[in-house]
Design a protein around this motif. Sequence first.
Motif, PDB file in Angstrom:
ATOM      1  N   SER A 203     -32.789  47.437 -18.727  1.00 51.07           N
ATOM      2  CA  SER A 203     -31.794  46.776 -19.575  1.00 51.07           C
ATOM      3  C   SER A 203     -30.782  47.749 -20.157  1.00 51.07           C
ATOM      4  N   HIS A 204     -31.234  48.912 -20.513  1.00 52.95           N
ATOM      5  CA  HIS A 204     -30.391  49.888 -21.191  1.00 52.95           C
ATOM      6  C   HIS A 204     -29.637  50.809 -20.234  1.00 52.95           C
ATOM      7  N   ILE A 205     -29.881  50.667 -18.941  1.00 54.66           N
ATOM      8  CA  ILE A 205     -29.198  51.529 -17.966  1.00 54.66           C
ATOM      9  C   ILE A 205     -28.381  50.664 -17.012  1.00 54.66           C
ATOM     10  N   CYS A 206     -28.999  50.175 -15.948  1.00 52.38           N
ATOM     11  CA  CYS A 206     -28.263  49.427 -14.918  1.00 52.38           C
ATOM     12  C   CYS A 206     -27.679  48.124 -15.451  1.00 52.38           C
ATOM     13  N   VAL A 207     -28.452  47.375 -16.209  1.00 50.26           N
ATOM     14  CA  VAL A 207     -27.951  46.110 -16.751  1.00 50.26           C
ATOM     15  C   VAL A 207     -26.782  46.381 -17.699  1.00 50.26           C
ATOM     16  N   THR A 208     -26.930  47.357 -18.574  1.00 51.29           N
ATOM     17  CA  THR A 208     -25.866  47.683 -19.530  1.00 51.29           C
ATOM     18  C   THR A 208     -24.613  48.174 -18.821  1.00 51.29           C
ATOM     19  N   GLN A 209     -24.751  49.131 -17.918  1.00 50.55           N
ATOM     20  CA  GLN A 209     -23.571  49.685 -17.263  1.00 50.55           C
ATOM     21  C   GLN A 209     -22.860  48.658 -16.385  1.00 50.55           C
ATOM     22  N   THR A 210     -23.620  47.813 -15.711  1.00 46.86           N
ATOM     23  CA  THR A 210     -23.020  46.752 -14.900  1.00 46.86           C
ATOM     24  C   THR A 210     -22.265  45.769 -15.784  1.00 46.86           C
ATOM     25  N   THR A 211     -22.890  45.349 -16.871  1.00 41.49           N
ATOM     26  CA  THR A 211     -22.255  44.400 -17.787  1.00 41.49           C
ATOM     27  C   THR A 211     -20.968  44.977 -18.356  1.00 41.49           C
ATOM     28  N   LEU A 212     -20.995  46.228 -18.795  1.00 48.14           N
ATOM     29  CA  LEU A 212     -19.796  46.852 -19.357  1.00 48.14           C
ATOM     30  C   LEU A 212     -18.679  46.947 -18.316  1.00 48.14           C
ATOM     31  N   ASP A 213     -19.029  47.280 -17.085  1.00 45.87           N
ATOM     32  CA  ASP A 213     -18.024  47.360 -16.011  1.00 45.87           C
ATOM     33  C   ASP A 213     -17.427  45.982 -15.710  1.00 45.87           C
ATOM     34  N   LEU A 214     -18.271  44.961 -15.647  1.00 48.44           N
ATOM     35  CA  LEU A 214     -17.769  43.606 -15.384  1.00 48.44           C
ATOM     36  C   LEU A 214     -16.848  43.139 -16.516  1.00 48.44           C
ATOM     37  N   LEU A 215     -17.238  43.390 -17.757  1.00 49.59           N
ATOM     38  CA  LEU A 215     -16.394  43.019 -18.897  1.00 49.59           C
ATOM     39  C   LEU A 215     -15.061  43.757 -18.843  1.00 49.59           C
ATOM     40  N   ALA A 216     -15.108  45.038 -18.531  1.00 48.40           N
ATOM     41  CA  ALA A 216     -13.877  45.848 -18.449  1.00 48.40           C
ATOM     42  C   ALA A 216     -12.938  45.349 -17.358  1.00 48.40           C
ATOM     43  N   ASN A 217     -13.504  44.664 -16.359  1.00 51.05           N
ATOM     44  CA  ASN A 217     -12.694  44.135 -15.262  1.00 51.05           C
ATOM     45  C   ASN A 217     -12.372  42.648 -15.440  1.00 51.05           C
ATOM     46  N   GLY A 218     -12.551  42.151 -16.669  1.00 56.97           N
ATOM     47  CA  GLY A 218     -12.082  40.819 -17.012  1.00 56.97           C
ATOM     48  C   GLY A 218     -13.027  39.664 -16.733  1.00 56.97           C
ATOM     49  N   HIS A 219     -14.251  39.951 -16.325  1.00 60.71           N
ATOM     50  CA  HIS A 219     -15.202  38.881 -16.016  1.00 60.71           C
ATOM     51  C   HIS A 219     -15.947  38.448 -17.281  1.00 60.71           C
ATOM     52  N   ARG A 220     -16.385  37.193 -17.308  1.00 62.38           N
ATOM     53  CA  ARG A 220     -17.234  36.702 -18.387  1.00 62.38           C
ATOM     54  C   ARG A 220     -18.669  36.919 -17.933  1.00 62.38           C
ATOM     55  N   VAL A 221     -19.444  37.609 -18.766  1.00 60.15           N
ATOM     56  CA  VAL A 221     -20.784  38.014 -18.361  1.00 60.15           C
ATOM     57  C   VAL A 221     -21.835  37.347 -19.240  1.00 60.15           C
ATOM     58  N   TYR A 222     -22.810  36.712 -18.580  1.00 58.02           N
ATOM     59  CA  TYR A 222     -23.973  36.131 -19.231  1.00 58.02           C
ATOM     60  C   TYR A 222     -25.152  37.048 -18.908  1.00 58.02           C
ATOM     61  N   VAL A 223     -25.757  37.640 -19.911  1.00 61.63           N
ATOM     62  CA  VAL A 223     -26.957  38.438 -19.712  1.00 61.63           C
ATOM     63  C   VAL A 223     -28.139  37.532 -20.019  1.00 61.63           C
ATOM     64  N   LEU A 224     -28.958  37.272 -19.015  1.00 56.77           N
ATOM     65  CA  LEU A 224     -30.075  36.342 -19.165  1.00 56.77           C
ATOM     66  C   LEU A 224     -31.278  37.099 -19.725  1.00 56.77           C
ATOM     67  N   ALA A 225     -31.496  36.938 -21.018  1.00 58.20           N
ATOM     68  CA  ALA A 225     -32.491  37.733 -21.740  1.00 58.20           C
ATOM     69  C   ALA A 225     -33.887  37.624 -21.136  1.00 58.20           C
TER      70      ALA A 225
END
Length: 161
Positions: free
Chosen positions: A71-93
Amino acid sequence: MIKASHLLNIPIYATTQKRSSLGTTCSELGLDHSPTAAHVDKTAFSMWVPQIQSAFSVGGPRDVAIVGIESHICVTQTTLDLLANGHRVYVLADGISSCNKEEIPIALRRLAKEGAVVTTSESFIYEVMGDAGITAFKGIAGLVKETKESTKDAMQTLCKI
């Protein structure tokens, strides 16, 4: 989520972290026998690698659901990259994990502050459907019923963290 994605015709983009050293994505997911849109090997911690980026280059920003490990590595970095590229991101807890369970709530809080929607798989599925009148509803309702206990266990574990 894989079964729900099939029922709702949601494309699946999967990555494996350095397959040659760390091994393949667990076979129980059935990604190699699934109509995934992409299954890419990578060394970057984010899955926002060129092969995935090219799949997202047509059609503008998208809604993306994230599940995965660390969660704190791949999930976080992927989410931040997607947000930075304008996508709406749902992280499924209930669809993320970590070798150190204490990392999960820290990552989820950070991602929510960064603009991701932190939710559950069931909530996301019903949001995508929007209406019980769609063709896939009966299949999704059955899937939710079938996975009720494992979802309950995951949520109880998350709520203790």
